[in-house]
Design an enzyme around this catalytic site. Structure first.
Site, short mmCIF file in Angstrom:
data_model
loop_
_atom_site.label_atom_id
_atom_site.label_comp_id
_atom_site.label_asym_id
_atom_site.label_seq_id
_atom_site.Cartn_x
_atom_site.Cartn_y
_atom_site.Cartn_z
N ASP A 167 0.82 -1.22 0.00
CA ASP A 167 0.00 0.00 0.00
C ASP A 167 0.85 1.27 0.00
O ASP A 167 2.07 1.21 0.22
CB ASP A 167 -0.95 0.00 1.21
CG ASP A 167 -0.24 -0.36 2.52
OD1 ASP A 167 1.00 -0.36 2.55
OD2 ASP A 167 -0.94 -0.64 3.50
N ASN A 223 -7.16 -2.92 14.49
CA ASN A 223 -8.56 -3.18 14.11
C ASN A 223 -8.67 -4.35 13.12
O ASN A 223 -9.71 -4.55 12.52
CB ASN A 223 -9.20 -1.91 13.51
CG ASN A 223 -8.52 -1.43 12.23
OD1 ASN A 223 -7.59 -2.07 11.74
ND2 ASN A 223 -8.97 -0.32 11.70
N HIS A 229 -6.91 -4.69 10.30
CA HIS A 229 -6.69 -4.40 8.88
C HIS A 229 -5.41 -5.06 8.37
O HIS A 229 -4.47 -5.29 9.13
CB HIS A 229 -6.74 -2.89 8.57
CG HIS A 229 -5.56 -2.08 8.95
ND1 HIS A 229 -5.66 -0.83 9.51
CD2 HIS A 229 -4.23 -2.30 8.85
CE1 HIS A 229 -4.47 -0.33 9.72
NE2 HIS A 229 -3.58 -1.19 9.33
N GLU A 288 -9.43 -1.75 5.44
CA GLU A 288 -10.04 -1.42 6.73
C GLU A 288 -11.31 -2.24 6.96
O GLU A 288 -11.90 -2.74 5.99
CB GLU A 288 -10.39 0.08 6.75
CG GLU A 288 -9.19 1.01 6.63
CD GLU A 288 -8.39 1.13 7.92
OE1 GLU A 288 -8.45 0.23 8.78
OE2 GLU A 288 -7.68 2.14 8.07
C1 GLP Z 1 -0.21 0.39 8.69
C2 GLP Z 1 0.04 -0.43 7.41
C3 GLP Z 1 -0.15 -1.89 7.64
C4 GLP Z 1 0.53 -2.33 8.93
C5 GLP Z 1 -0.15 -1.65 10.10
C6 GLP Z 1 0.46 -2.01 11.45
O1 GLP Z 1 -1.40 1.08 8.72
N1 GLP Z 1 -0.73 0.00 6.31
O2 GLP Z 1 0.36 -2.62 6.53
O3 GLP Z 1 0.46 -3.71 9.09
O4 GLP Z 1 -0.10 -0.26 9.93
O5 GLP Z 1 1.62 -1.28 11.69
P1 GLP Z 1 2.61 -1.50 12.88
O6 GLP Z 1 3.42 -2.69 12.52
O7 GLP Z 1 3.43 -0.25 12.95
O8 GLP Z 1 1.78 -1.72 14.10
#
Ligand code: GLP
Length: 244
Positions: free
Chosen positions: A68, A137, A139, A144
């Site tokens: 993304d 959440n 995702h 989402e």
């Molecule tokens: C972001 C990314 C995700 C990622 C998530 C968790 O929003 N788009 O791909 O898995 O956050 O991030 P973190 O590993 O910093 O908790």
């Protein structure tokens, strides 16, 4: 099928994840690897960089696909995911720009940008190993919670909780982009194998919810239960709500 691997701590989790990624690349040097951003895979990237420095693995023939990108941030923007991957991994190993694929966060035509990414994924023959983090959440990528799953690459409005969580990287919450372009659930599910990493207590609920047997678009990662080959690497904190 979800295979759960509980690791002693974040370091052990990162090392184990690096072994899995390196093995994939050693077995198939031209593999397409799906990369993820966020804090969780940083330890994995550090381990892979060390393995590369020790000449245990080379990435010079792989193809990379990231999950993304924020809409409106250029590749050079300090908070773009392209920049994140370049700084934290690609530039530290033998990956060159021509090997890298990202959904375009800056586009004139949204549909064309999404279609282009799907085409690139297809032309590469699909992703061999997809690395995933998970949002609190549930995702994955930027898919989402919603009433239905969106299958292909699409533009998404970020959830308030995601904007809040990701504001830690920006000077101010108002600077966090409200939209992102993300691989869809179908694009992710097409990967031949998936490696999901979770290492924090804030992920414990989401991790519990993907082992319930129920697939629910309100917990996007729950779809992974239908995939034939998913390794879920957690530490004790992220596993704390799972029944022994
Ligand atoms: C972001 C990314 C995700 C990622 C998530 C968790 O929003 N788009 O791909 O898995 O956050 O991030 P973190 O590993 O910093 O908790």
């Amino acid at each position: 099928m979800l295979q759960l691997i509980v690791n002693e701590n974040y370091h052990a989790l990162s090392k184990k994840a690096a072994q899995i990624v390196a093995k994939q690349v050693q077995e198939k040097p031209t593999a397409a690897i799906g990369f993820a951003t966020g804090s969780t895979p940083l330890g994995l990237y550090r381990e892979l960089i060390q393995m590369y420095q020790r000449k245990e693995v080379s990435f010079d023939r792989i193809t990379t696909f990231n999950l993304d990108e924020y809409v409106g941030l250029t590749k050079k923007h300090s908070q773009s995911y392209y920049h994140f991957m370049w700084e934290n991994f690609f530039s530290k190993v033998d990956i060159k720009e021509h090997q890298i694929h990202f959904p375009d966060g800056v586009y004139e035509d949204a549909d064309a940008a999404c279609e282009k990414y799907e085409r690139q994924l297809e032309e590469a023959g699909g992703v061999d190993l997809q690395i995933l983090g998970i949002g609190a959440n549930g995702h994955i990528g930027f898919n989402e919670p919603a009433d239905t799953f969106t299958m292909t690459t699409h533009i998404v409005e970020l959830a308030e909780q995601t904007i809040e969580a990701n504001s830690r990287f920006f000077a101010d919450k108002s600077e966090v982009p409200r939209k992102a372009i993300t691989m869809g659930i179908g694009s992710i599910m097409k990967a031949k194998s998936i490696l999901l990493l979770a290492s924090d207590e804030s992920k414990a609920e989401a991790i519990r919810d993907i082992f319930t047997g129920i697939v629910d678009p309100q917990i996007p990662a729950s779809i992974l239960q239908l995939h034939p080959n998913v390794m879920v690497l957690v530490n004790a904190e992220a596993a704390s709500l799972l029944q022994p």
